[in-house]
Enzyme design. Sequence first.
Site, PDB file in Angstrom:
ATOM      1  N   GLY A 207      26.276  31.761  41.807  1.00  0.00           N
ATOM      2  CA  GLY A 207      25.083  32.890  41.860  1.00  0.00           C
ATOM      3  C   GLY A 207      26.030  34.365  41.994  1.00  0.00           C
ATOM      4  O   GLY A 207      25.367  35.672  41.794  1.00  0.00           O
TER       5      GLY A 207
ATOM      6  N   HIS B  93      48.604  44.818  34.809  1.00  0.00           N
ATOM      7  CA  HIS B  93      47.841  44.244  34.911  1.00  0.00           C
ATOM      8  C   HIS B  93      46.530  45.631  35.479  1.00  0.00           C
ATOM      9  O   HIS B  93      45.392  45.516  35.314  1.00  0.00           O
ATOM     10  CB  HIS B  93      47.198  43.370  36.664  1.00  0.00           C
ATOM     11  CG  HIS B  93      48.816  42.816  35.884  1.00  0.00           C
ATOM     12  ND1 HIS B  93      48.376  41.605  34.594  1.00  0.00           N
ATOM     13  CD2 HIS B  93      50.127  41.879  36.029  1.00  0.00           C
ATOM     14  CE1 HIS B  93      49.267  40.191  34.942  1.00  0.00           C
ATOM     15  NE2 HIS B  93      50.034  40.438  35.326  1.00  0.00           N
TER      16      HIS B  93
ATOM     17  N   HIS C  75      46.491  39.455  39.121  1.00  0.00           N
ATOM     18  CA  HIS C  75      45.707  39.993  37.714  1.00  0.00           C
ATOM     19  C   HIS C  75      44.845  41.099  37.611  1.00  0.00           C
ATOM     20  O   HIS C  75      44.606  41.814  37.173  1.00  0.00           O
ATOM     21  CB  HIS C  75      46.274  38.959  36.867  1.00  0.00           C
ATOM     22  CG  HIS C  75      46.967  37.925  36.264  1.00  0.00           C
ATOM     23  ND1 HIS C  75      47.153  37.098  35.479  1.00  0.00           N
ATOM     24  CD2 HIS C  75      48.749  37.575  36.832  1.00  0.00           C
ATOM     25  CE1 HIS C  75      48.403  36.897  35.297  1.00  0.00           C
ATOM     26  NE2 HIS C  75      49.270  37.162  36.884  1.00  0.00           N
TER      27      HIS C  75
END
Length: 152
Positions: free
Chosen positions: A70, A133, A98
């Site tokens: 959540g 990345h 990354h």
Amino acid sequence: MRVALGADHGGFHLKEAIKGWLEELGIEYEDFGAHSEDSVDYPDYARVVAEKVAAGGFDRGILVCGTGIGMSIAANKVPGARAALCHDVFSAQATREHNDSNVLCLGERVIGQGHARAVVETWLRTGFAGDRHARRVAKIRGIEDVYYGCGG
Ligand code: RB5
């Protein structure tokens, strides 16, 4: 490094433990609650921590609920927040390298404290690898531009 911390009732005890680990590491933090085991709503805490990090007042955020799920769903609605749910050290390292994740989400009901500590410490010390990345993270900001009209 400054870390913003948040948890609901399901993550309260792990958040308290994380505070002790950060103190041992000499890392500054601010605890945005919850401050007890009383039942609360996790999006309230995800929002404040994600906003603090996205606004630049904190370098990183750590959010804990029962599952971490959540918290990660809610935190990732805030432009500029890159929240990663990690329950293993490999993922914690990879998401920093990354994804340049700036919020770590953990589930107190999922992971033991010994493993959680290794995940937290790995996530905190690992740098972003940049290069290809960085192009991909920029594309995440591009998605935010489309849907929120801002780049976080
Ligand atoms: C609270 O019971 C629980 O739903 C919450 O901590 C979290 O696991 C939600 O994703």
